[in-house]
Design an enzyme around this catalytic site. Structure first.
Site, PDB file in Angstrom:
ATOM      1  N   ASP A   1       0.832  -1.185   0.000  1.00  0.00           N
ATOM      2  CA  ASP A   1       0.000   0.000   0.000  1.00  0.00           C
ATOM      3  C   ASP A   1       0.877   1.249   0.000  1.00  0.00           C
ATOM      4  O   ASP A   1       2.063   1.207   0.350  1.00  0.00           O
ATOM      5  CB  ASP A   1      -0.921   0.012   1.226  1.00  0.00           C
ATOM      6  CG  ASP A   1      -2.216   0.777   0.996  1.00  0.00           C
ATOM      7  OD1 ASP A   1      -2.283   1.542   0.011  1.00  0.00           O
ATOM      8  OD2 ASP A   1      -3.142   0.622   1.803  1.00  0.00           O
TER       9      ASP A   1
ATOM     10  N   ASP B   1     -10.634   2.135  -2.735  1.00  0.00           N
ATOM     11  CA  ASP B   1     -11.036   1.804  -1.368  1.00  0.00           C
ATOM     12  C   ASP B   1     -12.550   1.791  -1.221  1.00  0.00           C
ATOM     13  O   ASP B   1     -13.065   1.397  -0.170  1.00  0.00           O
ATOM     14  CB  ASP B   1     -10.446   2.827  -0.393  1.00  0.00           C
ATOM     15  CG  ASP B   1      -8.957   2.642  -0.181  1.00  0.00           C
ATOM     16  OD1 ASP B   1      -8.435   1.558  -0.503  1.00  0.00           O
ATOM     17  OD2 ASP B   1      -8.306   3.587   0.298  1.00  0.00           O
TER      18      ASP B   1
END
Length: 703
Positions: free
Chosen positions: A447, A520
């Site tokens: 990430d 997301d």
């Protein structure tokens, strides 16, 4: 040196033809389209007459410097420090490898710069890769202010229809279009990544020929993980010219004598079948980028983030893992919160050691317990992130981007490591090697939750001159070096790329990871729109998609669990919901969907894709046809009003399929219903939607 009239490059079904023009001072596009399009007068031909501009300004040049092209937009702006900008070329030779590769060289002896235009076709695809190599041949350095990878010329008749992908965090990959009759269209990212706002991808069509499915369509995609820019200009004479390349953080790059700068590759694609056909070209190209790993099936994963957040402990994670295994999940991923100092987002990043307080029996024992359930094990990391409260920051504050005497900006309560530094790269490599070598980890989610802000590397007395740094390129090189190392040193590990969602999705990352995380936002209707745009540019086997309980951020209309599963099955299926709170009935339904997905995921990941309508339509879908055509999988969703039945007359919604054999018979494996191929092409699959039945997965077998 005498050049031939033209050079031809051939892909599977297309030809790209280049000629030398301007008395040998530049190269031009002569033809780009299906095989045979090069036979006849070039659609790029122009009268050669100009008024108030130069011939180079009107030419469909493949790549041309400021100096030769002073008015309408140059691809290269170069100078010697202290001298005027501009370059004037002479042709210096061509090297061709059959019809698969080409190198054209141009020299400027006064400036001391050699420019090499590079072309390469990709086997099994209709993609031509283009890039430029710039070599300083003089005694003085050369200052490069703009150095695009390539320029792409598109012959249009009535202006261009540009299709692009735009959005923001949690709303990435929104499909947009604009008509460009005159003027300029430009998009870019200066966030040190592809970014959430725009995507380094563009499709160009003739606005005078809007019939989708039969419109010749041209596309480009830039392979670069840092700052970038794409510019489209409606040129004098009516053609559209697109330029794409990286943007140096410092505004210019200094090229020292004897050194060569290689620009990022620009993938150029063509399809005669509209945006839908262009999508299939990109899908084939990305299967090529994946290489032999394309044959490794993606496991159904469960990720614990939405269930537990930072509240990670062995007992809670094992409870989730047990339930996930019962559903049929094949991989359990522990997300953020597993390492020391990570009770929330204010600490821990950089100190990559499992928290002994949360794993009292030892982290290896916890991993073994998960694997004993029959699942592989995965872990979330953010190698570039660092918390100011971490031990790493106390030891190495100089490793973060910063500018002396200026405050730093915290994003998500963290700073960013300067991955362009060799010592930072070595730290990241050692950290990942330790984690992957010490524990039985088969999956790594990488990430990146913040862009660089105060992007400086304060110099030391014996350090480099800040004006000669290229921080963006250095960071990209460090990032790709680490990913390449993971591939070679830990080939069994599946790597997922993520940057606060879809902030770092481009071909350099896709070539080195196995899947990427588009957003997301996992809400059903929001995610449907995200994935619709994503699949125009990227392949289903790269698209990680979870079933969660998330409500809609932009479209709050409730949707069934089936809708969420069918949506996620359109790519690489995962589950991120808090399944502890699912009812026995929901778990049973989830297990059935997971079992069905395992039966058809090879078709989804390897098949030819057709995008059927869009989320703006009441019914839309995605069709996947197995290589050879033996099976066809259709994912379909209801996004609009119902048909009014049974109280009012109403007909089932229908999705017309594409590309099937009209004379073949296709059987629905669930219902036994038989359809003629012509019927499916003309009338389509019927869907009788209800409030409870708002999505469907159909599998057809061909007799």
């Amino acid at each position: 040196m005498t050049a031939p009239d033209r050079w031809l490059l051939r892909t599977d079904t297309t030809t790209y033809a280049v000629t030398l023009e301007g008395d040998g001072r530049w190269a031009e596009l002569a033809a780009w389209g299906p095989h045979g399009a090069e036979d006849g007068p070039s659609p790029m031909d122009w009268s050669g007459r100009t008024h108030f501009i130069t011939p180079a300004d009107a030419a469909p040049a493949e790549y041309i410097p400021y100096g030769l092209r002073p008015f309408t937009g140059a691809d290269l702006i170069a100078s010697r420090p202290g001298h005027d900008r501009g370059s004037w070329w002479r042709f210096d030779g061509a090297t061709q490898d059959g019809d698969r590769a080409l190198r054209l060289e141009f020299a400027d002896d006064l400036l001391g710069l050699r420019t090499t235009l590079c072309y390469e076709t990709v086997p099994g695809t209709d993609v031509v890769l283009r890039w430029t190599e710039l070599t300083c041949t003089g005694a003085d350095e050369v200052r490069l202010e703009r150095f695009d990878s390539a320029a792409v010329n598109v012959p249009v008749q009535g202006g261009a229809r540009l299709t692009y992908l735009a959005g923001q965090w949690s709303q990435e990959f929104q499909l947009k279009n604009v008509e460009l009759d005159r003027g300029r269209f430009e998009m870019e990212s200066t966030q040190g990544s592809a970014g959430h706002a725009y995507h380094p991808w563009l499709a160009v069509q003739d606005a005078a020929d809007p019939a989708e499915g039969t419109t010749p369509t041209y596309g480009i995609a830039l392979e670069w993980s840092g700052n970038w820019r794409i510019t489209a200009d409606a040129e004098p004479g009516g053609a559209v010219r697109v330029r794409a390349g990286r943007v140096p953080h410092e505004g210019a790059v200094r090229l020292a004598p004897g050194t060569t700068l290689v620009t990022p590759r620009l993938a150029c694609a063509f399809s005669p079948d509209g945006l839908d056909g262009l999508a299939r070209v990109w899908h084939r190209y990305e299967r090529h980028l994946t290489g032999e790993r394309i044959d490794r099936p993606h496991k159904v994963l469960y990720n614990s983030w939405e269930a537990t957040g930072f509240d990670v402990d062995a007992a809670g994670q094992l409870e989730l893992a047990t339930l996930a295994a019962e559903l049929g999940a094949e991989l359990f991923v522990v997300d953020d919160g597993w390492f020391t100092g990570r009770a929330d987002d204010t600490g821990g990043l950089g100190d990559w050691h499992p928290d002994p307080a949360e794993f009292p029996g030892g982290f290896d024992r916890f991993v073994e317990d998960v694997r004993a359930l029959g699942m592989d094990f995965g872990l979330w990391v953010e190698p570039e992130g660092i918390s100011p409260r971490s031990k790493l920051y106390a030891e190495h504050p100089e490793w973060v981007y910063r500018i002396d005497g200026r405050p730093v900006t915290l994003v998500r309560n963290q700073l960013l490591l300067d991955l362009g530094r060799a010592d930072v790269q070595e730290f990241v490599l050692a950290t990942l090697d330790r984690l992957l070598g010490s524990h039985a980890i088969g999956y790594l989610k990488w990430d990146m939750n913040r862009p660089p802000t105060e992007r400086g590397r304060p110099g030391h007395p014996d350090g480099p001159d800040p004006e000669r740094q290229d921080l963006d390129a250095a960071h990209v090189a460090g990032y790709l070096r680490v990913l390449d190392h993971l591939r070679t040193a830990h080939p069994h590990v599946t790597v997922e790329g993520c940057a606060g969602g879809g902030g770092r999705v481009e071909h350099a990352t896709i070539a080195r990871t196995d899947v990427v995380w588009p957003s997301d936002n996992t809400a059903p209707m929001d995610r449907l729109r995200i994935q619709h745009g994503y699949l125009h540019a990227h392949a289903p086997h790269t698209m990680s998609s979870w079933v969660t309980d998330a409500p809609g951020l932009f479209d709050p209309r409730p949707r069934s669990l089936a809708f969420r599963f069918v949506n996620s099955m359109a790519g690489v299926l995962g589950i991120g919901a808090d399944i502890r709170h699912w009812t026995p009935r929901q778990r049973a339904e989830a297990a059935r969907w997971i079992a069905r997905y395992k039966e058809i995921r090879d078709v989804v990941h390897h098949g030819e894709v057709h995008l059927l309508g869009s989320p703006a339509d009441p019914t839309c879908g995605v069709q996947y046809e197995e290589p050879g055509g033996a099976r066809v999988v259709v994912t379909a969703w209801n996004t609009g009003p119902l048909d009014g039945a049974p109280l009012l007359p109403g007909r089932p919604a229908r999705l017309r399929l594409r590309g099937l054999a009209p004379g073949s018979v296709y059987t629905d494996t669930a219902t036994g219903t038989r359809y003629n191929g012509a019927h499916l092409l003309h009338s389509g699959l019927p869907y009788a939607w209800t409030p409870e039945h708002d999505a469907e997965l159909t599998v057809l077998t061909r007799q």
